[in-house]
Design a protein around this motif. Structure first.
Motif, mmCIF file in Angstrom:
data_model
loop_
_atom_site.group_PDB
_atom_site.id
_atom_site.type_symbol
_atom_site.label_atom_id
_atom_site.label_comp_id
_atom_site.label_asym_id
_atom_site.label_seq_id
_atom_site.Cartn_x
_atom_site.Cartn_y
_atom_site.Cartn_z
ATOM 1 N N TYR A 192 31.949 45.385 49.582
ATOM 2 C CA TYR A 192 33.115 44.687 49.053
ATOM 3 C C TYR A 192 34.212 45.657 48.605
ATOM 4 C CZ TYR A 192 30.567 46.087 44.900
ATOM 5 O OH TYR A 192 29.882 46.843 43.977
ATOM 6 N N PRO A 338 30.356 36.564 49.439
ATOM 7 C CA PRO A 338 30.038 35.746 50.622
ATOM 8 C C PRO A 338 28.545 35.423 50.741
ATOM 9 C CG PRO A 338 31.615 37.427 51.214
ATOM 10 C CD PRO A 338 31.227 37.696 49.790
ATOM 11 N N LYS A 367 38.559 38.777 48.775
ATOM 12 C CA LYS A 367 38.499 39.416 50.089
ATOM 13 C C LYS A 367 39.338 40.682 50.070
ATOM 14 C CE LYS A 367 37.743 36.076 53.818
ATOM 15 N NZ LYS A 367 38.352 35.512 55.038
ATOM 16 N N SER A 369 40.740 43.388 52.598
ATOM 17 C CA SER A 369 40.934 43.784 53.993
ATOM 18 C C SER A 369 40.442 45.210 54.213
ATOM 19 C CB SER A 369 42.423 43.705 54.363
ATOM 20 O OG SER A 369 42.902 42.400 54.179
ATOM 21 N N ALA A 374 34.733 41.346 53.899
ATOM 22 C CA ALA A 374 35.852 40.471 54.263
ATOM 23 C C ALA A 374 35.599 39.738 55.569
ATOM 24 C CB ALA A 374 37.143 41.286 54.367
ATOM 25 N N GLN A 379 31.913 32.378 53.334
ATOM 26 C CA GLN A 379 32.747 32.620 52.153
ATOM 27 C C GLN A 379 32.626 31.400 51.238
ATOM 28 O OE1 GLN A 379 34.738 35.474 51.654
ATOM 29 N NE2 GLN A 379 33.995 36.416 53.542
#
Length: 468
Positions: A192, A338, A367, A369, A374, A379
């Motif tokens: 993450y 997630p 999230k 990027s 991501a 999710q």
């Protein structure tokens, strides 16, 4: 021009910048001002002390007013909304610059290490004068000299570095306490987290250099140091002659004049029995451990690439509590990673109940990027995440208040930090476990350790009274 090392090079450019700044001062009939605004973690704040030190050496007067001759944002990119905050602030700065075209605007730090961010800045925020990243913060004077000399925008983003440059000017926020970088970068690649991509791989400083810096700080009146790294527990592994973080702490403890030692951040996977032993034996290392959990679900911890299980984590806490019964333990927790199910979330609540944290930094998963998480499926819906987050917060706050109440009525040593900004005649300080205390006192106490009777626990802080 040839230079012996990077320090000599940067000092040369500081001198050149100073000449240009003095010429501008003479023309304007006043001193030039600079405003450095810091976003993000302790590492960023430490970097900003260097940036302010360099600007001070060049001749800029520091101000908190963004209507300055030079405004520099030291950015954070750990969450997407951190980027949005910067874009919003830049719109505000643009209006100021339209009224003062000679104003210089610079951006540096983690956010600048992302190519798509720099592309956006170059396209939509063309009024920016200076862009550089995390790896060459020390080169501010060199980059600023180029901008002052040519009048053209300067952009310098390094993909990575092995360079460690610490012996340049630095201005601390406090006279009595200071952060000390012991390492840079991160090798963990939690799924993450963007940090390893923007801060680079782990690089440890030589212990001799760290001790020398701390000795100098102590000679200048510093009594508390905070050892900084993305994962201090893995300190020393990349050195030619490796040493453990526990051994470094032993050496820091020997520095005369230092009364308190703190550190952050500790990764559970690298927390050794040796470190626990050193903390238990030490009279200077604070009875505090920030130990990020992130999730209580072993299944999610594996998806996060954290390299420990729920059981591993609880065993570490058991060892800490056994060796240091009065230790304050704080943590970081993510809600809504997630694939998080209600069962996973209940595992997190279970850990909170078992550990009884003094406090916790709680985050809704965002999230990011460029990170593996991501792209993960499942999710968690926003309404579900918010409901879980509120339950988590309620539990954390309830436990924190009960933990704080335990010391009510006792007398504890408190490091006096600052004048209380809300209650006249009061000072604010911290216990060894990092809890905040407000009590009557005077400014001359700042930087001293005094005995304070904790009269009343107020949920997350204490109201106290100094004891002779």
């Amino acid at each position: 021009m040839e230079f012996k090392n990077e320090t000599e090079k940067q000092k040369y450019y500081m001198k050149q910048c100073r000449s240009l700044v003095q010429a501008k001062e003479h023309k304007l009939g006043r001193k030039l001002t600079a405003c450095v605004v810091t976003f993000g973690c302790q590492m960023n704040f430490k970097d900003s002390e260097k940036l302010i030190g360099i600007l001070d050496e060049i001749g800029y007067v520091q101000t908190v007013d963004e209507h300055a001759d030079l405004v520099l944002y030291n950015t954070c990119t750990v969450r997407e909304n951190a980027n949005l905050k910067i874009y919003g602030r830049l719109g505000y700065l643009h209006k100021i610059k339209e009224k003062n075209p000679d104003m210089l605007i610079g951006l540096c730090g983690c956010m600048m290490q992302e190519k798509h961010v720099v592309d956006k800045l170059n396209k939509s925020y063309r009024f920016i004068d200076l862009i550089f990243g995390t790896h060459n913060v020390f080169a501010l004077a060199e980059l600023l000299y180029e901008r002052l000399l040519t009048g053209h925008k300067v952009e310098s983003i390094w993909d990575g570095t092995t360079e460690i440059v610490e012996d340049l000017p630095s201005i601390q926020k406090y006279d009595f306490k200071c952060g000390v970088n012991i390492m840079y970068g991160c090798n963990n690649f939690c799924t993450y987290c963007i940090v390893p991509y923007v801060r680079g791989r782990e690089r440890s400083r030589e212990p001799e250099e760290i001790i020398k810096e701390i000795e100098t700080l102590a000679q200048n009146g510093v009594v508390e140091v905070m050892l900084l790294g993305q994962n201090v527990n893995s300190y020393g592994k990349t050195l030619e002659h490796p040493i453990s973080f526990a051994e470094l702490l032993r050496r820091v403890e020997q520095v005369e004049g230092i009364k308190r030692i703190r550190f952050m951040t500790s990764h559970p996977k690298d927390l050794s029995d040796e470190l626990i032993e050193v903390m238990a034996e030490s009279e200077k290392i604070c009875k505090q451990m920030h130990l990020p959990l992130q999730s209580g679900s072993s299944r999610l911890l594996e998806k996060m690439n954290r390299h420990y299980t729920k059981e591993d984590y609880l065993e570490i806490v058991r060892k800490l509590r056994k060796a240091i019964p009065d230790i304050g333990i704080t943590t970081d927790i993510i809600v809504g990673f997630p694939g998080e199910t209600e069962e996973d979330f209940k595992e997190t609540l279970d850990v909170i109940e078992k550990v009884q944290y003094d406090s916790a930094f709680t985050f809704i998963y965002s999230k990011r990027s460029g990170t593996p998480a991501a792209e993960m499926e499942n999710q968690v819906p926003e309404d579900v995440v918010k409901e879980r987050f509120n339950r988590l917060l309620a539990l954390v706050n309830d436990i924190s208040q009960k933990k704080t109440a335990v010391l009510e009525g006792t007398t504890q040593p408190v490091m006096v930090e600052e004048v209380n900004g809300k209650i006249e005649g009061y000072m604010t300080g911290r216990l060894s476990n990092n809890a905040v205390v407000h009590f009557p006192g005077c400014q001359s106490m700042i930087g001293k350790i005094v005995q304070v009777h904790l009269k009343e626990a107020k949920g997350f802080y204490y109201m106290g009274e100094m004891v002779d």
